[in-house]
Design a protein around this motif. Structure first.
Motif, PDB file in Angstrom:
ATOM      1  N   ARG A   1      94.043  50.438 -77.459  1.00  0.00           N
ATOM      2  CA  ARG A   1      93.779  51.262 -78.635  1.00  0.00           C
ATOM      3  C   ARG A   1      92.342  51.072 -79.119  1.00  0.00           C
ATOM      4  NH1 ARG A   1      99.256  49.889 -79.792  1.00  0.00           N
ATOM      5  NH2 ARG A   1      98.669  48.106 -81.103  1.00  0.00           N
ATOM      6  N   PHE A   2      91.837  49.855 -79.008  1.00  0.00           N
ATOM      7  CA  PHE A   2      90.437  49.599 -79.366  1.00  0.00           C
ATOM      8  C   PHE A   2      89.505  50.372 -78.444  1.00  0.00           C
ATOM      9  CE2 PHE A   2      86.589  47.102 -78.441  1.00  0.00           C
ATOM     10  CZ  PHE A   2      85.982  47.127 -79.683  1.00  0.00           C
ATOM     11  N   GLU A   3      89.747  50.314 -77.147  1.00  0.00           N
ATOM     12  CA  GLU A   3      88.906  51.026 -76.184  1.00  0.00           C
ATOM     13  C   GLU A   3      88.951  52.531 -76.428  1.00  0.00           C
ATOM     14  OE1 GLU A   3      90.551  49.704 -72.493  1.00  0.00           O
ATOM     15  OE2 GLU A   3      89.116  48.040 -72.298  1.00  0.00           O
TER      16      GLU A   3
ATOM     17  N   ASN B   1      85.734  54.917 -77.362  1.00  0.00           N
ATOM     18  CA  ASN B   1      85.397  56.064 -76.510  1.00  0.00           C
ATOM     19  C   ASN B   1      85.475  57.367 -77.271  1.00  0.00           C
ATOM     20  OD1 ASN B   1      84.934  54.499 -74.213  1.00  0.00           O
ATOM     21  ND2 ASN B   1      87.092  54.560 -73.589  1.00  0.00           N
ATOM     22  N   ASP B   2      86.479  57.537 -78.104  1.00  0.00           N
ATOM     23  CA  ASP B   2      86.616  58.783 -78.888  1.00  0.00           C
ATOM     24  C   ASP B   2      85.437  58.979 -79.826  1.00  0.00           C
ATOM     25  OD1 ASP B   2      88.991  59.313 -77.639  1.00  0.00           O
ATOM     26  OD2 ASP B   2      90.267  58.726 -79.334  1.00  0.00           O
ATOM     27  N   ARG B   3      85.014  57.907 -80.487  1.00  0.00           N
ATOM     28  CA  ARG B   3      83.899  58.035 -81.430  1.00  0.00           C
ATOM     29  C   ARG B   3      82.593  58.341 -80.689  1.00  0.00           C
ATOM     30  NH1 ARG B   3      82.552  53.690 -83.860  1.00  0.00           N
ATOM     31  NH2 ARG B   3      83.928  52.189 -82.845  1.00  0.00           N
ATOM     32  N   MET B   4      82.400  57.714 -79.556  1.00  0.00           N
ATOM     33  CA  MET B   4      81.194  57.978 -78.781  1.00  0.00           C
ATOM     34  C   MET B   4      81.187  59.415 -78.255  1.00  0.00           C
ATOM     35  SD  MET B   4      80.708  54.375 -76.732  1.00  0.00           S
ATOM     36  CE  MET B   4      79.235  54.946 -75.887  1.00  0.00           C
TER      37      MET B   4
ATOM     38  N   TRP C   1      90.522  30.469 -83.305  1.00  0.00           N
ATOM     39  CA  TRP C   1      89.479  30.475 -82.272  1.00  0.00           C
ATOM     40  C   TRP C   1      89.316  31.881 -81.691  1.00  0.00           C
ATOM     41  CZ3 TRP C   1      85.655  27.407 -80.841  1.00  0.00           C
ATOM     42  CH2 TRP C   1      85.670  26.079 -81.307  1.00  0.00           C
ATOM     43  N   ARG C   2      89.075  32.790 -82.490  1.00  0.00           N
ATOM     44  CA  ARG C   2      88.607  34.145 -82.213  1.00  0.00           C
ATOM     45  C   ARG C   2      88.940  35.003 -83.424  1.00  0.00           C
ATOM     46  NH1 ARG C   2      89.809  35.617 -76.900  1.00  0.00           N
ATOM     47  NH2 ARG C   2      87.618  35.316 -76.328  1.00  0.00           N
ATOM     48  N   SER C   3      87.937  35.692 -83.936  1.00  0.00           N
ATOM     49  CA  SER C   3      88.153  36.608 -85.045  1.00  0.00           C
ATOM     50  C   SER C   3      88.906  37.839 -84.566  1.00  0.00           C
ATOM     51  CB  SER C   3      86.812  37.027 -85.652  1.00  0.00           C
ATOM     52  OG  SER C   3      86.112  35.903 -86.142  1.00  0.00           O
ATOM     53  N   LEU C   4      89.580  38.498 -85.497  1.00  0.00           N
ATOM     54  CA  LEU C   4      90.324  39.714 -85.171  1.00  0.00           C
ATOM     55  C   LEU C   4      89.657  40.952 -85.752  1.00  0.00           C
ATOM     56  CD1 LEU C   4      94.004  38.447 -85.551  1.00  0.00           C
ATOM     57  CD2 LEU C   4      92.796  39.041 -83.437  1.00  0.00           C
ATOM     58  N   ASP C   5      88.350  40.851 -86.042  1.00  0.00           N
ATOM     59  CA  ASP C   5      87.646  42.027 -86.547  1.00  0.00           C
ATOM     60  C   ASP C   5      87.557  43.132 -85.500  1.00  0.00           C
ATOM     61  OD1 ASP C   5      85.885  40.482 -84.998  1.00  0.00           O
ATOM     62  OD2 ASP C   5      84.131  41.340 -85.998  1.00  0.00           O
ATOM     63  N   TRP C   6      87.745  42.793 -84.215  1.00  0.00           N
ATOM     64  CA  TRP C   6      87.595  43.768 -83.125  1.00  0.00           C
ATOM     65  C   TRP C   6      88.774  44.731 -83.034  1.00  0.00           C
ATOM     66  CZ3 TRP C   6      91.378  43.804 -79.361  1.00  0.00           C
ATOM     67  CH2 TRP C   6      92.205  42.662 -79.308  1.00  0.00           C
TER      68      TRP C   6
END
Length: 282
Positions: A269-271, A275-278, A176-181
């Protein structure tokens, strides 16, 4: 093996004696509900299928009473639904060639109660009896409370094992939630390209869910294809089906590591990556 609930069941599809069936286990999946195993653990099921050196055992912790229902099942009582779902899960165990299927028969409320030690003690017995190399359970970011409750009970049981009794790896899988994020570096990538017919049959066994209003079969197979297609943006697909998991092994190895802090590190780490890519393109 003596489990807490008198109604708990150890089912051996090939009728091998219980001791041998449990001790030959190499891959163990601990799930909340009937059909969660088939949704989240396709890769180890495939890896063990018709393999005399590798054996898959599934554990279902809840009783199946609370599932939604409509259509042919709309007038089914909770107890009737429990029996139907247990029979569906046994059929999946036969089709998938499981070494054993253990149904613990707890109400969801007891799994979500962190003060109830009975589910943890049952899991401790199962882990010590099966001694698996790999353990699969729900991931800590799952949005279903019972799934998270199961993961927390699994972690607690694993921490109670002696070092020599512990598995090599513990993974938290998608339901009940994908881990693609989560960042690619944090993903455990499980290739489920093979035996798609077996995967479909295993999911299709659970008619009480499919006809009862939840197309888990289509959703699970679709997610596996979506994961494979969108995994790599600059290359052709290397697999036709992928499932993702997160490493939970550090939580077993370090009892000081709080699960909420651990999952927050994935989020941070996702955040940071976003932010780094932006910032690089601003």
């Amino acid at each position: 093996m003596k489990l807490h609930k008198e109604t708990a069941e150890i089912y051996i599809p090939d009728q091998t004696n219980e001791t041998e069936a449990l001790s030959r286990t190499t891959h163990l999946c601990i799930a909340a509900h009937q059909d969660d195993i088939e949704i989240m653990a396709a890769q180890p099921i495939i890896e063990c299928f018709q393999n005399e050196e590798k054996w898959f055992t599934g554990v279902v912790m809840t009783d199946g009473r609370g599932s939604p229902r409509k259509g042919a099942y709309q007038h089914t009582s909770d107890e009737e639904m429990r029996l139907i779902r247990w029979e569906e899960q046994r059929k999946a165990a036969v089709i998938g060639g499981y070494s054993a299927l253990i149904s613990l028969d707890y109400p969801s409320t007891q799994i979500k109660d962190g003060t109830n030690e009975e589910p943890v003690n049952d899991l401790l017995q199962i882990l010590r009896t099966t001694r698996p190399k790999f353990v699969y359970t729900h991931n800590l970011a799952d949005k279903h409370d019972t799934h998270v409750g199961v993961a927390l009970r699994v972690i607690k049981a694993l921490r109670s094992l002696d070092q020599a009794e512990r598995p090599e790896k513990v993974l938290g899988c998608e339901v009940w939630r994908s881990l693609d994020w989560i960042n690619d570096a944090d993903k455990v990538v499980l290739d489920v390209s093979n035996h798609t017919n077996l995967q479909l049959v295993l999911l299709g066994v659970f008619d009480s869910q499919i006809s009862g209003g939840k197309r888990y079969d289509l959703a699970a197979m679709g997610r596996r294809q979506v994961n494979a297609t969108f995994f790599e943006s600059h290359g052709v697909d290397a697999a036709s089906g992928l499932s993702f998991a997160m490493e939970l092994t550090p939580l077993m190895e370090d009892a000081r590591l709080h699960p909420s802090n651990y999952i927050n590190e994935f989020i941070h780490r996702f955040e940071k990556d976003v932010n780094d890519r932006m910032n690089r393109m601003s």
